[in-house]
Motif scaffolding. Structure first.
Motif, PDB file in Angstrom:
ATOM      1  N   ASP A   1       0.832  -1.202   0.000  1.00  0.00           N
ATOM      2  CA  ASP A   1       0.000   0.000   0.000  1.00  0.00           C
ATOM      3  C   ASP A   1       0.867   1.252   0.000  1.00  0.00           C
ATOM      4  O   ASP A   1       1.922   1.307   0.639  1.00  0.00           O
ATOM      5  N   MET A   2       0.411   2.253  -0.735  1.00  0.00           N
ATOM      6  CA  MET A   2       1.072   3.549  -0.753  1.00  0.00           C
ATOM      7  C   MET A   2       0.465   4.430   0.326  1.00  0.00           C
ATOM      8  O   MET A   2      -0.755   4.645   0.367  1.00  0.00           O
ATOM      9  N   THR A   3       1.320   4.912   1.223  1.00  0.00           N
ATOM     10  CA  THR A   3       0.860   5.726   2.350  1.00  0.00           C
ATOM     11  C   THR A   3       1.710   6.975   2.454  1.00  0.00           C
ATOM     12  O   THR A   3       2.787   7.071   1.857  1.00  0.00           O
ATOM     13  N   LEU A   4       1.221   7.940   3.243  1.00  0.00           N
ATOM     14  CA  LEU A   4       1.935   9.190   3.503  1.00  0.00           C
ATOM     15  C   LEU A   4       2.093   9.356   5.005  1.00  0.00           C
ATOM     16  O   LEU A   4       1.237   8.905   5.787  1.00  0.00           O
ATOM     17  N   PRO A   5       3.175  10.001   5.452  1.00  0.00           N
ATOM     18  CA  PRO A   5       3.326  10.263   6.887  1.00  0.00           C
ATOM     19  C   PRO A   5       2.273  11.260   7.348  1.00  0.00           C
ATOM     20  O   PRO A   5       1.880  12.154   6.591  1.00  0.00           O
ATOM     21  N   PRO A   6       1.788  11.128   8.549  1.00  0.00           N
ATOM     22  CA  PRO A   6       0.763  12.073   9.036  1.00  0.00           C
ATOM     23  C   PRO A   6       1.338  13.479   9.194  1.00  0.00           C
ATOM     24  O   PRO A   6       2.477  13.670   9.592  1.00  0.00           O
ATOM     25  N   VAL A   7       0.506  14.483   8.858  1.00  0.00           N
ATOM     26  CA  VAL A   7       0.894  15.890   8.978  1.00  0.00           C
ATOM     27  C   VAL A   7      -0.021  16.551  10.007  1.00  0.00           C
ATOM     28  O   VAL A   7      -1.245  16.436   9.912  1.00  0.00           O
TER      29      VAL A   7
ATOM     30  N   PRO B   1      13.372  10.643   6.889  1.00  0.00           N
ATOM     31  CA  PRO B   1      14.537   9.812   6.571  1.00  0.00           C
ATOM     32  C   PRO B   1      14.532   9.450   5.089  1.00  0.00           C
ATOM     33  O   PRO B   1      13.508   9.438   4.436  1.00  0.00           O
ATOM     34  N   HIS B   2      15.728   9.124   4.596  1.00  0.00           N
ATOM     35  CA  HIS B   2      15.886   8.841   3.166  1.00  0.00           C
ATOM     36  C   HIS B   2      15.021   7.660   2.733  1.00  0.00           C
ATOM     37  O   HIS B   2      14.387   7.697   1.670  1.00  0.00           O
ATOM     38  N   ALA B   3      14.969   6.616   3.536  1.00  0.00           N
ATOM     39  CA  ALA B   3      14.192   5.429   3.164  1.00  0.00           C
ATOM     40  C   ALA B   3      12.716   5.756   3.087  1.00  0.00           C
ATOM     41  O   ALA B   3      12.002   5.289   2.193  1.00  0.00           O
ATOM     42  N   ARG B   4      12.230   6.565   4.037  1.00  0.00           N
ATOM     43  CA  ARG B   4      10.820   6.926   4.023  1.00  0.00           C
ATOM     44  C   ARG B   4      10.500   7.793   2.806  1.00  0.00           C
ATOM     45  O   ARG B   4       9.435   7.647   2.191  1.00  0.00           O
ATOM     46  N   HIS B   5      11.409   8.678   2.453  1.00  0.00           N
ATOM     47  CA  HIS B   5      11.199   9.528   1.283  1.00  0.00           C
ATOM     48  C   HIS B   5      11.045   8.677   0.020  1.00  0.00           C
ATOM     49  O   HIS B   5      10.226   9.001  -0.847  1.00  0.00           O
ATOM     50  N   HIS B   6      11.773   7.622  -0.081  1.00  0.00           N
ATOM     51  CA  HIS B   6      11.696   6.773  -1.265  1.00  0.00           C
ATOM     52  C   HIS B   6      10.398   5.983  -1.329  1.00  0.00           C
ATOM     53  O   HIS B   6      10.105   5.374  -2.347  1.00  0.00           O
ATOM     54  N   HIS B   7       9.626   5.952  -0.245  1.00  0.00           N
ATOM     55  CA  HIS B   7       8.326   5.276  -0.269  1.00  0.00           C
ATOM     56  C   HIS B   7       7.176   6.223  -0.584  1.00  0.00           C
ATOM     57  O   HIS B   7       6.024   5.803  -0.600  1.00  0.00           O
ATOM     58  N   LEU B   8       7.474   7.476  -0.859  1.00  0.00           N
ATOM     59  CA  LEU B   8       6.416   8.408  -1.215  1.00  0.00           C
ATOM     60  C   LEU B   8       5.807   8.030  -2.563  1.00  0.00           C
ATOM     61  O   LEU B   8       6.515   7.649  -3.491  1.00  0.00           O
ATOM     62  N   PRO B   9       4.504   8.135  -2.707  1.00  0.00           N
ATOM     63  CA  PRO B   9       3.866   7.803  -3.990  1.00  0.00           C
ATOM     64  C   PRO B   9       4.036   8.919  -5.011  1.00  0.00           C
ATOM     65  O   PRO B   9       3.825  10.097  -4.705  1.00  0.00           O
ATOM     66  N   LYS B  10       4.410   8.547  -6.207  1.00  0.00           N
ATOM     67  CA  LYS B  10       4.600   9.487  -7.302  1.00  0.00           C
ATOM     68  C   LYS B  10       3.632   9.153  -8.429  1.00  0.00           C
ATOM     69  O   LYS B  10       3.353   7.984  -8.709  1.00  0.00           O
TER      70      LYS B  10
ATOM     71  N   HIS C   1       5.404   3.863  -5.803  1.00  0.00           N
ATOM     72  CA  HIS C   1       6.412   4.349  -4.878  1.00  0.00           C
ATOM     73  C   HIS C   1       7.584   4.957  -5.654  1.00  0.00           C
ATOM     74  O   HIS C   1       7.940   4.490  -6.730  1.00  0.00           O
ATOM     75  N   PHE C   2       8.177   5.994  -5.094  1.00  0.00           N
ATOM     76  CA  PHE C   2       9.312   6.642  -5.755  1.00  0.00           C
ATOM     77  C   PHE C   2      10.435   5.639  -6.011  1.00  0.00           C
ATOM     78  O   PHE C   2      11.005   5.590  -7.100  1.00  0.00           O
ATOM     79  N   ARG C   3      10.741   4.826  -5.007  1.00  0.00           N
ATOM     80  CA  ARG C   3      11.814   3.834  -5.156  1.00  0.00           C
ATOM     81  C   ARG C   3      11.456   2.787  -6.189  1.00  0.00           C
ATOM     82  O   ARG C   3      12.279   2.395  -7.014  1.00  0.00           O
ATOM     83  N   CYS C   4      10.224   2.319  -6.166  1.00  0.00           N
ATOM     84  CA  CYS C   4       9.787   1.294  -7.114  1.00  0.00           C
ATOM     85  C   CYS C   4       9.805   1.829  -8.544  1.00  0.00           C
ATOM     86  O   CYS C   4      10.189   1.117  -9.476  1.00  0.00           O
ATOM     87  N   LEU C   5       9.374   3.071  -8.701  1.00  0.00           N
ATOM     88  CA  LEU C   5       9.358   3.666 -10.032  1.00  0.00           C
ATOM     89  C   LEU C   5      10.776   3.811 -10.581  1.00  0.00           C
ATOM     90  O   LEU C   5      11.039   3.493 -11.748  1.00  0.00           O
ATOM     91  N   ARG C   6      11.695   4.256  -9.744  1.00  0.00           N
ATOM     92  CA  ARG C   6      13.079   4.411 -10.204  1.00  0.00           C
ATOM     93  C   ARG C   6      13.688   3.055 -10.551  1.00  0.00           C
ATOM     94  O   ARG C   6      14.391   2.916 -11.555  1.00  0.00           O
ATOM     95  N   SER C   7      13.419   2.066  -9.715  1.00  0.00           N
ATOM     96  CA  SER C   7      13.944   0.728  -9.991  1.00  0.00           C
ATOM     97  C   SER C   7      13.362   0.163 -11.277  1.00  0.00           C
ATOM     98  O   SER C   7      14.068  -0.494 -12.056  1.00  0.00           O
ATOM     99  N   TRP C   8      12.094   0.405 -11.522  1.00  0.00           N
ATOM    100  CA  TRP C   8      11.461  -0.086 -12.747  1.00  0.00           C
ATOM    101  C   TRP C   8      12.058   0.589 -13.987  1.00  0.00           C
ATOM    102  O   TRP C   8      12.328  -0.055 -14.997  1.00  0.00           O
ATOM    103  N   LEU C   9      12.240   1.901 -13.909  1.00  0.00           N
ATOM    104  CA  LEU C   9      12.767   2.637 -15.061  1.00  0.00           C
ATOM    105  C   LEU C   9      14.208   2.262 -15.376  1.00  0.00           C
ATOM    106  O   LEU C   9      14.674   2.483 -16.501  1.00  0.00           O
TER     107      LEU C   9
END
Length: 365
Positions: A298-304, A321-330, A339-347
Protein backbone atom coordinates in the motif's frame (compact mmCIF):
# COMPACT_ATOMS: atom_id res chain seq x y z
CA UNK A 1 26.99 -45.82 -17.78
CA UNK A 2 27.49 -44.77 -21.40
CA UNK A 3 30.63 -42.82 -20.49
CA UNK A 4 31.98 -45.87 -18.68
CA UNK A 5 31.45 -48.14 -21.67
CA UNK A 6 32.93 -45.53 -24.02
CA UNK A 7 35.92 -45.04 -21.74
CA UNK A 8 36.60 -48.75 -21.37
CA UNK A 9 36.44 -49.28 -25.13
CA UNK A 10 38.66 -46.26 -25.84
CA UNK A 11 41.24 -47.26 -23.24
CA UNK A 12 41.36 -50.87 -24.43
CA UNK A 13 41.70 -49.84 -28.07
CA UNK A 14 44.50 -47.37 -27.29
CA UNK A 15 46.36 -49.90 -25.14
CA UNK A 16 46.14 -52.63 -27.78
CA UNK A 17 47.33 -50.24 -30.50
CA UNK A 18 50.30 -48.99 -28.45
CA UNK A 19 51.31 -52.53 -27.52
CA UNK A 20 51.10 -53.66 -31.15
CA UNK A 21 53.16 -50.72 -32.50
CA UNK A 22 55.84 -51.06 -29.83
CA UNK A 23 56.13 -54.84 -30.30
CA UNK A 24 56.38 -54.39 -34.05
CA UNK A 25 59.03 -51.65 -34.13
CA UNK A 26 60.99 -52.57 -31.03
CA UNK A 27 61.94 -49.12 -29.67
CA UNK A 28 60.13 -46.06 -28.33
CA UNK A 29 61.45 -43.49 -30.81
CA UNK A 30 60.45 -45.48 -33.89
CA UNK A 31 57.04 -46.19 -32.36
CA UNK A 32 56.51 -42.48 -31.70
CA UNK A 33 57.37 -41.56 -35.29
CA UNK A 34 55.03 -44.23 -36.62
CA UNK A 35 52.17 -43.05 -34.37
CA UNK A 36 52.65 -39.46 -35.51
CA UNK A 37 52.49 -40.40 -39.21
CA UNK A 38 49.68 -42.96 -39.10
CA UNK A 39 46.20 -41.46 -39.49
CA UNK A 40 44.54 -44.50 -37.92
CA UNK A 41 46.79 -44.36 -34.86
CA UNK A 42 46.24 -40.62 -34.48
CA UNK A 43 42.49 -41.16 -34.64
CA UNK A 44 42.64 -43.76 -31.86
CA UNK A 45 44.82 -41.52 -29.69
CA UNK A 46 42.58 -38.51 -30.29
CA UNK A 47 39.57 -40.57 -29.29
CA UNK A 48 41.33 -41.60 -26.08
CA UNK A 49 42.27 -37.95 -25.49
CA UNK A 50 38.62 -36.97 -25.79
CA UNK A 51 37.73 -39.53 -23.11
CA UNK A 52 40.45 -38.26 -20.77
CA UNK A 53 39.24 -34.68 -21.31
CA UNK A 54 35.66 -35.66 -20.51
CA UNK A 55 36.74 -37.44 -17.31
CA UNK A 56 38.84 -34.44 -16.28
CA UNK A 57 35.97 -32.07 -17.01
CA UNK A 58 33.52 -34.21 -15.03
CA UNK A 59 35.91 -34.26 -12.08
CA UNK A 60 36.44 -30.50 -12.10
CA UNK A 61 32.72 -29.96 -12.50
CA UNK A 62 32.06 -32.01 -9.35
CA UNK A 63 34.70 -30.05 -7.45
CA UNK A 64 33.64 -26.53 -8.47
CA UNK A 65 29.92 -26.86 -9.22
CA UNK A 66 28.56 -30.12 -7.87
CA UNK A 67 25.42 -31.37 -9.64
CA UNK A 68 24.39 -29.10 -12.50
CA UNK A 69 20.92 -27.61 -12.72
CA UNK A 70 18.73 -28.44 -15.72
CA UNK A 71 19.00 -24.90 -17.11
CA UNK A 72 22.80 -25.04 -16.88
CA UNK A 73 22.91 -28.29 -18.85
CA UNK A 74 20.58 -26.81 -21.46
CA UNK A 75 22.70 -23.68 -21.84
CA UNK A 76 25.82 -25.82 -22.02
CA UNK A 77 24.52 -27.83 -24.98
CA UNK A 78 23.30 -24.72 -26.81
CA UNK A 79 26.55 -22.82 -26.40
CA UNK A 80 28.69 -25.85 -27.24
CA UNK A 81 26.81 -26.30 -30.49
CA UNK A 82 27.43 -22.69 -31.48
CA UNK A 83 31.10 -22.94 -30.48
CA UNK A 84 31.68 -26.05 -32.59
CA UNK A 85 29.83 -24.52 -35.56
CA UNK A 86 31.83 -21.29 -35.40
CA UNK A 87 35.09 -23.24 -35.16
CA UNK A 88 34.18 -25.26 -38.24
CA UNK A 89 33.70 -21.96 -40.08
CA UNK A 90 37.01 -20.72 -38.71
CA UNK A 91 38.70 -23.78 -40.21
CA UNK A 92 37.77 -22.45 -43.65
CA UNK A 93 39.90 -19.37 -42.91
CA UNK A 94 42.85 -21.29 -41.42
CA UNK A 95 42.51 -24.50 -43.45
CA UNK A 96 46.21 -24.47 -44.39
CA UNK A 97 47.21 -24.99 -40.75
CA UNK A 98 44.58 -27.56 -39.83
CA UNK A 99 46.52 -30.27 -37.97
CA UNK A 100 46.75 -32.10 -34.65
CA UNK A 101 48.09 -29.07 -32.67
CA UNK A 102 45.14 -27.06 -33.98
CA UNK A 103 42.70 -29.73 -32.75
CA UNK A 104 44.44 -29.83 -29.37
CA UNK A 105 44.28 -26.03 -29.06
CA UNK A 106 40.60 -26.08 -30.04
CA UNK A 107 39.85 -28.80 -27.46
CA UNK A 108 41.59 -26.72 -24.78
CA UNK A 109 39.59 -23.65 -25.83
CA UNK A 110 36.28 -25.50 -25.68
CA UNK A 111 37.25 -27.03 -22.32
CA UNK A 112 37.97 -23.60 -20.82
CA UNK A 113 34.87 -22.08 -22.43
CA UNK A 114 32.62 -24.65 -20.76
CA UNK A 115 33.78 -23.59 -17.30
CA UNK A 116 33.28 -19.92 -18.22
CA UNK A 117 29.70 -20.68 -19.22
CA UNK A 118 28.97 -22.71 -16.09
CA UNK A 119 30.46 -20.05 -13.83
CA UNK A 120 28.41 -17.36 -15.55
CA UNK A 121 25.17 -19.29 -14.97
CA UNK A 122 26.10 -20.11 -11.38
CA UNK A 123 26.81 -16.47 -10.48
CA UNK A 124 23.52 -15.41 -12.09
CA UNK A 125 21.85 -18.01 -9.85
CA UNK A 126 22.89 -15.89 -6.84
CA UNK A 127 20.03 -13.50 -7.64
CA UNK A 128 17.53 -16.30 -7.00
CA UNK A 129 19.19 -18.09 -4.09
CA UNK A 130 17.99 -17.13 -0.62
CA UNK A 131 21.19 -18.07 1.20
CA UNK A 132 24.55 -19.38 0.01
CA UNK A 133 27.15 -21.18 2.11
CA UNK A 134 30.88 -20.56 2.39
CA UNK A 135 31.70 -23.45 0.06
CA UNK A 136 29.83 -21.75 -2.78
CA UNK A 137 31.81 -18.52 -2.37
CA UNK A 138 35.11 -20.40 -2.08
CA UNK A 139 34.38 -22.32 -5.29
CA UNK A 140 33.49 -19.15 -7.18
CA UNK A 141 36.56 -17.26 -5.95
CA UNK A 142 38.98 -20.09 -6.78
CA UNK A 143 37.43 -20.71 -10.20
CA UNK A 144 37.47 -17.00 -11.07
CA UNK A 145 41.17 -16.85 -10.24
CA UNK A 146 41.91 -20.04 -12.16
CA UNK A 147 40.03 -18.97 -15.29
CA UNK A 148 41.58 -15.50 -15.27
CA UNK A 149 45.06 -17.02 -14.98
CA UNK A 150 44.32 -19.50 -17.78
CA UNK A 151 43.00 -16.77 -20.08
CA UNK A 152 46.00 -14.55 -19.40
CA UNK A 153 48.43 -17.43 -20.00
CA UNK A 154 46.86 -18.33 -23.35
CA UNK A 155 46.72 -14.67 -24.44
CA UNK A 156 50.42 -14.20 -23.69
CA UNK A 157 51.27 -17.44 -25.52
CA UNK A 158 49.18 -16.36 -28.53
CA UNK A 159 50.97 -13.01 -28.65
CA UNK A 160 54.39 -14.66 -28.55
CA UNK A 161 53.56 -17.17 -31.29
CA UNK A 162 52.00 -14.47 -33.49
CA UNK A 163 54.98 -12.15 -33.10
CA UNK A 164 57.38 -15.00 -33.83
CA UNK A 165 55.60 -16.78 -36.69
CA UNK A 166 53.25 -14.12 -38.00
CA UNK A 167 49.42 -14.15 -38.08
CA UNK A 168 48.09 -17.70 -37.90
CA UNK A 169 45.79 -19.94 -35.91
CA UNK A 170 47.00 -18.58 -32.59
CA UNK A 171 45.73 -15.18 -33.64
CA UNK A 172 42.27 -16.75 -33.60
CA UNK A 173 42.82 -18.41 -30.22
CA UNK A 174 44.28 -15.25 -28.73
CA UNK A 175 41.17 -13.35 -29.75
CA UNK A 176 38.91 -16.05 -28.28
CA UNK A 177 40.72 -15.95 -24.94
CA UNK A 178 40.50 -12.15 -24.93
CA UNK A 179 36.72 -12.44 -25.16
CA UNK A 180 36.77 -15.04 -22.38
CA UNK A 181 38.85 -12.71 -20.22
CA UNK A 182 36.17 -10.02 -20.68
CA UNK A 183 33.58 -12.59 -19.61
CA UNK A 184 35.58 -13.33 -16.45
CA UNK A 185 35.70 -9.62 -15.60
CA UNK A 186 31.93 -9.33 -16.12
CA UNK A 187 31.23 -12.39 -13.98
CA UNK A 188 33.59 -11.18 -11.26
CA UNK A 189 31.90 -7.77 -11.23
CA UNK A 190 28.45 -9.32 -11.02
CA UNK A 191 29.60 -11.64 -8.24
CA UNK A 192 31.01 -8.75 -6.20
CA UNK A 193 27.77 -6.79 -6.63
CA UNK A 194 25.71 -9.79 -5.51
CA UNK A 195 28.07 -10.32 -2.58
CA UNK A 196 27.79 -6.68 -1.52
CA UNK A 197 24.00 -6.88 -1.73
CA UNK A 198 23.92 -10.02 0.41
CA UNK A 199 25.92 -8.21 3.12
CA UNK A 200 23.18 -5.58 3.41
CA UNK A 201 20.65 -8.01 4.84
CA UNK A 202 16.98 -7.30 4.18
CA UNK A 203 17.56 -3.71 3.06
CA UNK A 204 17.38 -3.58 -0.77
CA UNK A 205 20.33 -2.05 -2.59
CA UNK A 206 18.76 0.34 -5.05
CA UNK A 207 21.97 1.26 -6.89
CA UNK A 208 22.90 -2.36 -7.70
CA UNK A 209 21.01 -2.48 -10.99
CA UNK A 210 22.64 0.79 -12.08
CA UNK A 211 26.14 -0.53 -11.39
CA UNK A 212 25.29 -3.80 -13.12
CA UNK A 213 23.99 -1.95 -16.16
CA UNK A 214 27.16 0.14 -16.49
CA UNK A 215 29.31 -2.95 -16.02
CA UNK A 216 27.54 -4.80 -18.82
CA UNK A 217 27.69 -1.71 -21.03
CA UNK A 218 31.46 -1.42 -20.52
CA UNK A 219 32.01 -5.13 -21.21
CA UNK A 220 29.92 -4.93 -24.38
CA UNK A 221 32.01 -1.97 -25.54
CA UNK A 222 35.28 -3.84 -24.97
CA UNK A 223 33.94 -6.95 -26.71
CA UNK A 224 32.64 -4.93 -29.65
CA UNK A 225 36.02 -3.21 -30.01
CA UNK A 226 37.78 -6.59 -29.99
CA UNK A 227 35.35 -8.09 -32.51
CA UNK A 228 35.66 -5.14 -34.91
CA UNK A 229 39.46 -5.13 -34.67
CA UNK A 230 39.72 -8.87 -35.25
CA UNK A 231 37.18 -8.75 -38.08
CA UNK A 232 39.11 -6.03 -39.92
CA UNK A 233 42.42 -7.79 -39.33
CA UNK A 234 41.18 -11.10 -40.72
CA UNK A 235 39.48 -9.31 -43.59
CA UNK A 236 42.82 -7.85 -44.65
CA UNK A 237 44.83 -11.04 -44.12
CA UNK A 238 42.54 -13.97 -44.98
CA UNK A 239 39.33 -12.65 -46.48
CA UNK A 240 35.82 -12.50 -45.01
CA UNK A 241 35.76 -14.18 -41.54
CA UNK A 242 32.35 -15.82 -41.54
CA UNK A 243 32.77 -17.42 -38.13
CA UNK A 244 32.59 -14.15 -36.16
CA UNK A 245 29.85 -12.37 -38.09
CA UNK A 246 27.14 -13.74 -35.79
CA UNK A 247 29.01 -12.80 -32.58
CA UNK A 248 29.86 -9.39 -34.01
CA UNK A 249 26.21 -8.73 -34.83
CA UNK A 250 24.95 -9.95 -31.44
CA UNK A 251 27.51 -7.90 -29.52
CA UNK A 252 26.86 -4.76 -31.59
CA UNK A 253 23.09 -5.11 -31.16
CA UNK A 254 23.48 -5.59 -27.41
CA UNK A 255 25.77 -2.58 -27.07
CA UNK A 256 23.62 -0.19 -29.08
CA UNK A 257 20.48 -1.41 -27.35
CA UNK A 258 22.07 -0.69 -23.98
CA UNK A 259 23.10 2.75 -25.21
CA UNK A 260 19.50 3.41 -26.21
CA UNK A 261 18.28 2.15 -22.81
CA UNK A 262 20.78 4.42 -21.08
CA UNK A 263 19.63 7.44 -23.04
CA UNK A 264 15.94 6.73 -22.33
CA UNK A 265 16.64 5.96 -18.66
CA UNK A 266 18.50 9.22 -18.14
CA UNK A 267 15.71 11.13 -19.85
CA UNK A 268 13.01 9.36 -17.84
CA UNK A 269 14.71 9.73 -14.44
CA UNK A 270 15.97 13.30 -14.87
CA UNK A 271 14.55 15.50 -12.07
CA UNK A 272 12.10 12.80 -10.97
CA UNK A 273 11.31 14.67 -7.77
CA UNK A 274 10.09 17.72 -9.67
CA UNK A 275 8.74 16.07 -12.84
CA UNK A 276 6.44 13.56 -11.13
CA UNK A 277 4.15 15.08 -8.47
CA UNK A 278 3.80 13.47 -5.06
CA UNK A 279 0.30 12.34 -4.10
CA UNK A 280 -1.34 13.79 -0.98
CA UNK A 281 -3.87 12.21 1.36
CA UNK A 282 -6.80 13.39 -0.75
CA UNK A 283 -5.31 11.85 -3.88
CA UNK A 284 -4.78 8.51 -2.13
CA UNK A 285 -8.30 8.55 -0.74
CA UNK A 286 -9.73 9.20 -4.22
CA UNK A 287 -7.89 6.22 -5.71
CA UNK A 288 -9.84 3.00 -6.13
CA UNK A 289 -6.69 0.95 -5.43
CA UNK A 290 -3.72 2.45 -3.61
CA UNK A 291 -1.45 -0.59 -4.03
CA UNK A 292 1.87 -0.11 -5.82
CA UNK A 293 1.85 -2.75 -8.56
CA UNK A 294 5.66 -3.05 -8.49
CA UNK A 295 6.14 -4.04 -4.82
CA UNK A 296 2.47 -4.95 -4.10
CA UNK A 297 2.40 -2.78 -0.96
CA UNK A 298 0.00 0.00 0.00
CA UNK A 299 1.07 3.55 -0.75
CA UNK A 300 0.86 5.73 2.35
CA UNK A 301 1.93 9.19 3.50
CA UNK A 302 3.33 10.26 6.89
CA UNK A 303 0.76 12.07 9.04
CA UNK A 304 0.89 15.89 8.98
CA UNK A 305 -0.30 17.89 12.04
CA UNK A 306 -3.54 19.78 11.45
CA UNK A 307 -2.17 22.96 13.02
CA UNK A 308 0.73 23.16 10.68
CA UNK A 309 1.19 25.96 8.18
CA UNK A 310 0.59 25.74 4.43
CA UNK A 311 4.16 24.54 3.78
CA UNK A 312 4.18 21.99 6.58
CA UNK A 313 3.67 19.01 4.29
CA UNK A 314 6.68 19.88 2.13
CA UNK A 315 8.83 20.60 5.19
CA UNK A 316 7.82 17.33 6.81
CA UNK A 317 8.68 15.38 3.71
CA UNK A 318 12.00 17.15 3.35
CA UNK A 319 12.92 16.21 6.95
CA UNK A 320 11.92 12.56 6.55
CA UNK A 321 14.54 9.81 6.57
CA UNK A 322 15.89 8.84 3.17
CA UNK A 323 14.19 5.43 3.16
CA UNK A 324 10.82 6.93 4.02
CA UNK A 325 11.20 9.53 1.28
CA UNK A 326 11.70 6.77 -1.27
CA UNK A 327 8.33 5.28 -0.27
CA UNK A 328 6.42 8.41 -1.22
CA UNK A 329 3.87 7.80 -3.99
CA UNK A 330 4.60 9.49 -7.30
CA UNK A 331 2.19 10.01 -10.19
CA UNK A 332 3.23 9.57 -13.83
CA UNK A 333 1.85 11.73 -16.66
CA UNK A 334 -0.42 8.80 -17.58
CA UNK A 335 -2.11 8.99 -14.17
CA UNK A 336 -0.73 5.80 -12.58
CA UNK A 337 1.02 6.07 -9.23
CA UNK A 338 3.91 4.09 -7.68
CA UNK A 339 6.41 4.35 -4.88
CA UNK A 340 9.31 6.64 -5.75
CA UNK A 341 11.81 3.83 -5.16
CA UNK A 342 9.79 1.29 -7.11
CA UNK A 343 9.36 3.67 -10.03
CA UNK A 344 13.08 4.41 -10.20
CA UNK A 345 13.94 0.73 -9.99
CA UNK A 346 11.46 -0.09 -12.75
CA UNK A 347 12.77 2.64 -15.06
CA UNK A 348 16.27 1.21 -14.70
CA UNK A 349 15.06 -1.94 -16.45
CA UNK A 350 12.31 -0.65 -18.75
CA UNK A 351 11.35 2.87 -19.73
CA UNK A 352 7.58 2.42 -19.75
CA UNK A 353 4.73 2.55 -17.29
CA UNK A 354 4.55 -0.73 -15.34
CA UNK A 355 0.80 -1.01 -15.96
CA UNK A 356 0.37 0.47 -19.43
CA UNK A 357 2.96 0.16 -22.20
CA UNK A 358 1.46 3.04 -24.19
CA UNK A 359 2.55 5.37 -21.38
CA UNK A 360 6.19 5.21 -22.51
CA UNK A 361 5.64 8.41 -24.50
CA UNK A 362 4.47 10.16 -21.36
CA UNK A 363 7.44 9.02 -19.24
CA UNK A 364 10.04 9.86 -21.86
CA UNK A 365 8.90 13.42 -22.41
Amino acid sequence: MRIGVYGAASTLLAAVMLQYVYARLGNFFAAGVYLAKSNACLLVLLNFGVFVTVVLGKGLQRVFFGPLRAVEVEHLYERSWFAVTETCLAMTVFRDTFDVPFLAAFAALLFVKIFHWLLQDRVEFMDQAAQLNTIFHARVAVLLSFLWAADAMFIVHAMRVTLRDGPGTWLLFGFEYTILACTVVAVAGRYLLNLAESRMGDEPWEEKSVYLFYLELAIDFVKLTAYVSFFLLLLMLHGLPLHIIRDLYVTARSFFRRCGDLRRYRRATRDMEQRYPTLDHADLAAMADSVCVVCREDMTLPPVPDAAGPNARQEARANEPHARHHHLPKRLPCGHAFHFRCLRSWLERQQSCPTWYVCIAGISM
